[in-house]
Enzyme design. Structure first.
Site, PDB file in Angstrom:
ATOM      1  N   CYS A   1      19.285 -21.713 113.353  1.00 33.98           N
ATOM      2  CA  CYS A   1      18.397 -22.865 113.598  1.00 33.98           C
ATOM      3  C   CYS A   1      17.805 -23.421 112.308  1.00 33.98           C
ATOM      4  CB  CYS A   1      17.267 -22.457 114.543  1.00 33.98           C
ATOM      5  SG  CYS A   1      17.866 -21.937 116.135  1.00 33.98           S
TER       6      CYS A   1
ATOM      7  N   HIS B   1      10.022 -25.260 113.629  1.00 35.15           N
ATOM      8  CA  HIS B   1      11.175 -25.175 114.525  1.00 35.15           C
ATOM      9  C   HIS B   1      10.650 -24.927 115.948  1.00 35.15           C
ATOM     10  CE1 HIS B   1      14.859 -24.193 116.381  1.00 35.15           C
ATOM     11  NE2 HIS B   1      14.590 -22.912 116.514  1.00 35.15           N
TER      12      HIS B   1
ATOM     13  N   ASN C   1      14.698 -25.496 122.980  1.00 31.72           N
ATOM     14  CA  ASN C   1      15.134 -25.184 121.620  1.00 31.72           C
ATOM     15  C   ASN C   1      16.503 -25.822 121.378  1.00 31.72           C
ATOM     16  OD1 ASN C   1      16.085 -24.035 119.276  1.00 31.72           O
ATOM     17  ND2 ASN C   1      15.633 -21.918 119.859  1.00 31.72           N
TER      18      ASN C   1
HETATM   19  O1  UT7 Z   1      15.773 -20.376 117.642  1.00 35.94           O
HETATM   20  C1  UT7 Z   1      15.909 -19.116 117.045  1.00 35.94           C
HETATM   21  C2  UT7 Z   1      14.706 -18.347 117.204  1.00 35.94           C
HETATM   22  N1  UT7 Z   1      14.510 -17.936 118.568  1.00 35.94           N
HETATM   23  C3  UT7 Z   1      13.301 -17.585 118.924  1.00 35.94           C
HETATM   24  O2  UT7 Z   1      12.401 -17.697 118.122  1.00 35.94           O
HETATM   25  C4  UT7 Z   1      13.064 -16.987 120.284  1.00 35.94           C
HETATM   26  C5  UT7 Z   1      11.995 -15.946 120.155  1.00 35.94           C
HETATM   27  N2  UT7 Z   1      11.696 -15.234 121.378  1.00 35.94           N
HETATM   28  C6  UT7 Z   1      11.003 -15.771 122.395  1.00 35.94           C
HETATM   29  O3  UT7 Z   1      10.713 -16.949 122.394  1.00 35.94           O
HETATM   30  C7  UT7 Z   1      10.539 -14.862 123.504  1.00 35.94           C
HETATM   31  O4  UT7 Z   1      10.718 -13.521 123.126  1.00 35.94           O
HETATM   32  C8  UT7 Z   1      11.226 -15.115 124.872  1.00 35.94           C
HETATM   33  C9  UT7 Z   1      10.760 -16.434 125.443  1.00 35.94           C
HETATM   34  C10 UT7 Z   1      12.734 -15.124 124.685  1.00 35.94           C
HETATM   35  C11 UT7 Z   1      10.863 -14.008 125.860  1.00 35.94           C
HETATM   36  O5  UT7 Z   1       9.454 -13.943 125.998  1.00 35.94           O
HETATM   37  P1  UT7 Z   1       8.689 -12.542 125.948  1.00 35.94           P
HETATM   38  O6  UT7 Z   1       7.279 -12.787 126.201  1.00 35.94           O
HETATM   39  O7  UT7 Z   1       9.077 -11.900 124.641  1.00 35.94           O
HETATM   40  O8  UT7 Z   1       9.313 -11.794 127.189  1.00 35.94           O
HETATM   41  P2  UT7 Z   1      10.098 -10.423 127.225  1.00 35.94           P
HETATM   42  O9  UT7 Z   1      11.465 -10.582 126.663  1.00 35.94           O
HETATM   43  O10 UT7 Z   1       9.238  -9.343 126.674  1.00 35.94           O
HETATM   44  O11 UT7 Z   1      10.220 -10.213 128.777  1.00 35.94           O
HETATM   45  C12 UT7 Z   1       9.073  -9.985 129.600  1.00 35.94           C
HETATM   46  C13 UT7 Z   1       9.527  -9.865 131.037  1.00 35.94           C
HETATM   47  C14 UT7 Z   1      10.672  -8.903 131.252  1.00 35.94           C
HETATM   48  O12 UT7 Z   1      10.468  -8.227 132.478  1.00 35.94           O
HETATM   49  P3  UT7 Z   1       9.880  -6.737 132.485  1.00 35.94           P
HETATM   50  O13 UT7 Z   1      10.861  -5.926 131.695  1.00 35.94           O
HETATM   51  O14 UT7 Z   1       8.538  -6.836 131.833  1.00 35.94           O
HETATM   52  O15 UT7 Z   1       9.847  -6.421 133.940  1.00 35.94           O
HETATM   53  C15 UT7 Z   1      11.846  -9.823 131.390  1.00 35.94           C
HETATM   54  O16 UT7 Z   1      12.885  -9.260 132.177  1.00 35.94           O
HETATM   55  O17 UT7 Z   1       9.963 -11.147 131.512  1.00 35.94           O
HETATM   56  C16 UT7 Z   1      11.249 -11.002 132.109  1.00 35.94           C
HETATM   57  N3  UT7 Z   1      11.973 -12.249 131.903  1.00 35.94           N
HETATM   58  C17 UT7 Z   1      11.909 -13.281 132.751  1.00 35.94           C
HETATM   59  N4  UT7 Z   1      11.255 -13.447 133.917  1.00 35.94           N
HETATM   60  C18 UT7 Z   1      11.390 -14.644 134.517  1.00 35.94           C
HETATM   61  C19 UT7 Z   1      12.779 -12.577 130.874  1.00 35.94           C
HETATM   62  N5  UT7 Z   1      13.256 -13.829 131.036  1.00 35.94           N
HETATM   63  C20 UT7 Z   1      12.719 -14.285 132.190  1.00 35.94           C
HETATM   64  C21 UT7 Z   1      12.836 -15.496 132.890  1.00 35.94           C
HETATM   65  N6  UT7 Z   1      12.149 -15.633 134.044  1.00 35.94           N
HETATM   66  N7  UT7 Z   1      13.581 -16.527 132.440  1.00 35.94           N
END
Ligand code: UT7
Length: 318
Positions: free
Chosen positions: A105, A245, A275
């Site tokens: 990105c 970004h 994104n």
């Molecule tokens: O462009 C390049 C750079 N990219 C980035 O900068 C992306 C950086 N990362 C992020 O933006 C975030 O980490 C995400 C948006 C991808 C994820 O957010 P998070 O707060 O880090 O969530 P997580 O991965 O810790 O997941 C929390 C929970 C999990 O469930 P459990 O294990 O706590 O039961 C996931 O399974 O949320 C669940 N989950 C979802 N639930 C509903 C993950 N995706 C989803 C979803 N809908 N789409």
């Protein structure tokens, strides 16, 4: 500048029907409400050409007035030829160098830095720099942890030496390849050549350890913008607009807070486009100009982070 955004809008409510997710989760965790999705028949170069044509029109230039096509993308039409060459063909330019730059990105800011070097060293007079991605075609639409995040779009810049003190004041860039596995499209290269197995294991799609990427993104983008401001001899309070970004509103807010910036100075479009990788910064900059906010002398700081990991920032005087 020119941009192109596909017509089709995919909302969080649409996604609720595709994977187990909710508008509430996507909104609170990412700030995204909707994103644009390219039509099935559109390829990356089509979006890039549309943005380039608009940039040329707005600059009152013809394709032959440029002397390099530089394309930042992570979703090329083909592994080779480069998307830049496909764009050259579609624009119908005279013969000129054309190549892709791949830096996750961060690609469009890397591109800005490369273009500046080529212009100031006299290698090029006028560079067409395009940031374009169709992430929807490399996204696993069954993986709720990634498919809610991305969108498609393109932005184009025409760059030349400025006659006054406007332009790129400073930059900072870096990479750490040791963390490459955290954000990767593993299949289709020499590491995992395309096979029945790579298709079965969905290796031709984006794989991301979101949580880890999040932490590195906040740290690297924060450090990078501070370094670029330092080398421009500017204090963070002299920044009129910060364009981070657009991956996640929580990352954007964290960087704004780290710089102690008035939220009105921090540009956000992730709610409307998700994104779009290399297209997010060009589209945000274009929209700022359309809103009449970029008067001469304004200081615009841009910062990005992406696969590699790569990071970069650029400070501009408009
Ligand atoms: O462009 C390049 C750079 N990219 C980035 O900068 C992306 C950086 N990362 C992020 O933006 C975030 O980490 C995400 C948006 C991808 C994820 O957010 P998070 O707060 O880090 O969530 P997580 O991965 O810790 O997941 C929390 C929970 C999990 O469930 P459990 O294990 O706590 O039961 C996931 O399974 O949320 C669940 N989950 C979802 N639930 C509903 C993950 N995706 C989803 C979803 N809908 N789409």
């Amino acid at each position: 500048m020119g941009i192109y955004l596909p017509e089709k809008v995919l909302t969080n409510l649409d996604l609720e029907k595709m994977v187990e997710t909710s508008d509430e989760w996507i909104t609170t965790r990412t700030g995204i409400k909707e994103r644009r999705i390219a039509a099935e028949e559109q390829v990356t170069s089509d979006l890039g050409v549309a943005a380039a044509r608009q940039a040329l029109d707005r600059a009152g230039l013809k394709p032959e007035d440029i002397d390099l096509i530089l394309v930042a993308t992570n979703s090329p039409d083909t592994l080779f030829p480069s998307t830049a060459c496909w764009i050259q063909k579609k624009l119908g330019t005279r013969e000129m160098p054309a190549f892709d730059l791949q830096a996750g990105c961060t690609g469009v800011l890397y591109g800005l830095i490369v273009a500046e070097g080529l212009i100031l060293s006299g290698v090029c007079r006028r560079v067409l720099l395009i940031g374009v991605d169709i992430l929807s075609k490399i996204t696993n639409w069954e993986d709720r942890t990634t498919c809610v995040l991305f969108g498609d779009g393109a932005g184009a810049f025409i760059l030349e030496e400025s006659a006054d003190d406007s332009g790129l004041l400073s930059h900072f860039w870096g990479a750490d390849g040791s963390l490459g596995e955290l954000l990767i499209l593993p299949g289709g290269g020499t590491l995992h050549p395309a096979s029945e197995q790579t298709v079965k294991e969905k290796m031709h799609y984006i794989h991301m350890k979101g949580n880890d990427v999040f932490k590195h993104a906040v740290k690297r983008m924060g450090e990078s913008i501070i370094e670029a401001l330092k080398s421009a001899g500017l204090d963070k309070h002299q920044v009129d607009f910060l364009i981070p970004h657009q991956a996640n509103l929580r990352i954007i807010d964290a960087i704004g807070e780290r710089l102690d910036l008035d939220p009105e100075k921090v540009v956000v479009n992730v709610d409307r486009y998700g994104n779009m990788s290399v297209a997010t910064i060009p589209v945000a900059l274009y929209e700022l100009q359309e809103e009449g906010k970029l008067q001469p002398g304004k200081i615009v700081a841009m910062v990005a982070f992406g696969a590699g990991f790569t990071w970069a920032s650029a400070v501009y005087r408009w």
